[in-house]
Design an enzyme around this catalytic site. Structure first.
Site, mmCIF file in Angstrom:
data_model
loop_
_atom_site.group_PDB
_atom_site.id
_atom_site.type_symbol
_atom_site.label_atom_id
_atom_site.label_comp_id
_atom_site.label_asym_id
_atom_site.label_seq_id
_atom_site.Cartn_x
_atom_site.Cartn_y
_atom_site.Cartn_z
ATOM 1 N N GLU A 3 0.941 -1.156 -0.034
ATOM 2 C CA GLU A 3 0.066 0.185 -0.002
ATOM 3 C C GLU A 3 0.838 1.358 -0.019
ATOM 4 O O GLU A 3 2.057 1.109 0.373
ATOM 5 C CB GLU A 3 -0.877 -0.102 1.367
ATOM 6 N N LYS A 51 3.283 4.993 -4.978
ATOM 7 C CA LYS A 51 3.884 3.525 -4.803
ATOM 8 C C LYS A 51 5.594 3.614 -5.512
ATOM 9 O O LYS A 51 6.092 2.606 -5.411
ATOM 10 C CB LYS A 51 3.387 2.192 -5.209
ATOM 11 N N ASN A 167 -4.859 -3.416 -2.296
ATOM 12 C CA ASN A 167 -5.913 -4.415 -1.983
ATOM 13 C C ASN A 167 -6.669 -4.334 -0.728
ATOM 14 O O ASN A 167 -7.873 -4.512 -0.518
ATOM 15 C CB ASN A 167 -5.370 -5.864 -2.281
#
Length: 298
Positions: A3, A51, A167
């Site tokens: 994440e 990210k 996710n």
């Protein structure tokens, strides 16, 4: 894939360890970069964009890294053993008191700092970006609505909408807003779209400075999440069974090469009304044992 808060924390730790210091060792073991020696360059800063990580040097170059599914940066004191096999090392950045070792960094590039947009210019607003404000939130809402037929879960994972959600947060945001991950964006009210963006920013921000990721406000073992990785267990709110199913997502959109791939989505059919794949037949007998509901600290 990690994440955005995981990457943010890694960047902050690298910055604190390396910024303002000259590299005594700057070894790149990636096949495309083995000819480069970074020793002697001074690290100006380490910053995260979604990210992506950029380590910026005083010669106007940047080392770009992306974790993908299994990459990581480790920090060690000089002389301490590394917690990973040598053949997985792709980068070594050392200063007198610390050694940063990059493991399994499949995406590693050395480029002019002025060309960092090559990697991140197409992305949506960074949920952990400095100075996040109402204009950023409004832009994410606009990008969410730009494809009304798209499933919310797929839109949340698209880094071109907003940077940082993976996710875990996809599942938890959908639960907190009370909608199925398969709900088309067009079926969301204006308030729900607003809440999706607000929860995304809130959850990542509150976990950004620690390795633990809690969406319930509880850091106790097994109590950190509402539905993520809780398939087959009782919902913390209603006692129905948390379900899981594959959901087609556009993967790697933050690296410029979209691919279609199924990711597991977790949801409570009672707390999250809306479309979803067929569910397995319910077993007769007792309902799942009620789990203690975490205290609402968020």
């Amino acid at each position: 894939m990690p994440e955005g808060d995981t990457v943010f924390l890694a960047g902050r730790r690298l910055h604190d360890a390396l910024a303002g210091q000259e590299l005594t060792r700057g070894e790149l073991r990636h096949p495309r970069l083995v000819q480069h020696d970074l020793a002697g360059r001074t690290v100006l800063e380490v910053v995260s964009v979604g990210k992506h990580l950029f380590t910026r040097f005083d010669d106007a170059t940047s080392l770009h890294s992306h974790f993908r599914m299994d990459g990581s940066w480790h920090l060690y004191r000089p002389g301490r053993p590394w917690k990973g096999p040598d053949h997985q090392v792709r980068a070594i950045l050392a200063v007198p008191e610390r050694v940063a070792v990059g493991f399994r960094l499949h995406d590693l590039d050395l480029l002019p700092t002025e060309r960092e947009d090559t990697w991140v210019g197409h992305l949506g607003p960074d949920l952990l970006g400095e100075g996040w404000g109402p204009d950023d939130a409004a832009e994410v809402e606009r990008r969410l609505r730009a494809d009304p037929a798209r499933e919310l879960g797929a839109a949340l994972l698209d880094q071109r909408v907003a940077c940082g959600v993976g996710n875990l947060y996809k599942a938890e945001i959908c639960f907190l807003v009370g909608v199925s991950p398969w709900t088309p964006v067009r079926d969301l009210s204006d308030q729900q779209v607003h809440d999706v963006v607000a929860w995304a920013h809130k959850l990542l921000s509150r976990n950004a400075w620690r390795p633990e990721q809690s969406t319930t406000g509880d850091l106790g073992d097994g109590a950190q999440h509402w539905v993520f990785e809780r398939g087959g267990r009782g919902c913390r709110r209603c006692r129905d069974v948390v379900q899981s199913a594959g959901q087609a997502e556009t993967q790697h959109a933050d690296r410029g090469s979209p691919e279609r791939e199924d990711r597991i989505a977790y949801f409570c059919p009672t707390c999250q009304p809306g479309p979803h794949p067929p569910l397995p037949p319910r077993r007769r007998g007792r309902r799942p044992q009620q789990q203690s509901v975490p205290r609402a600290r968020y």
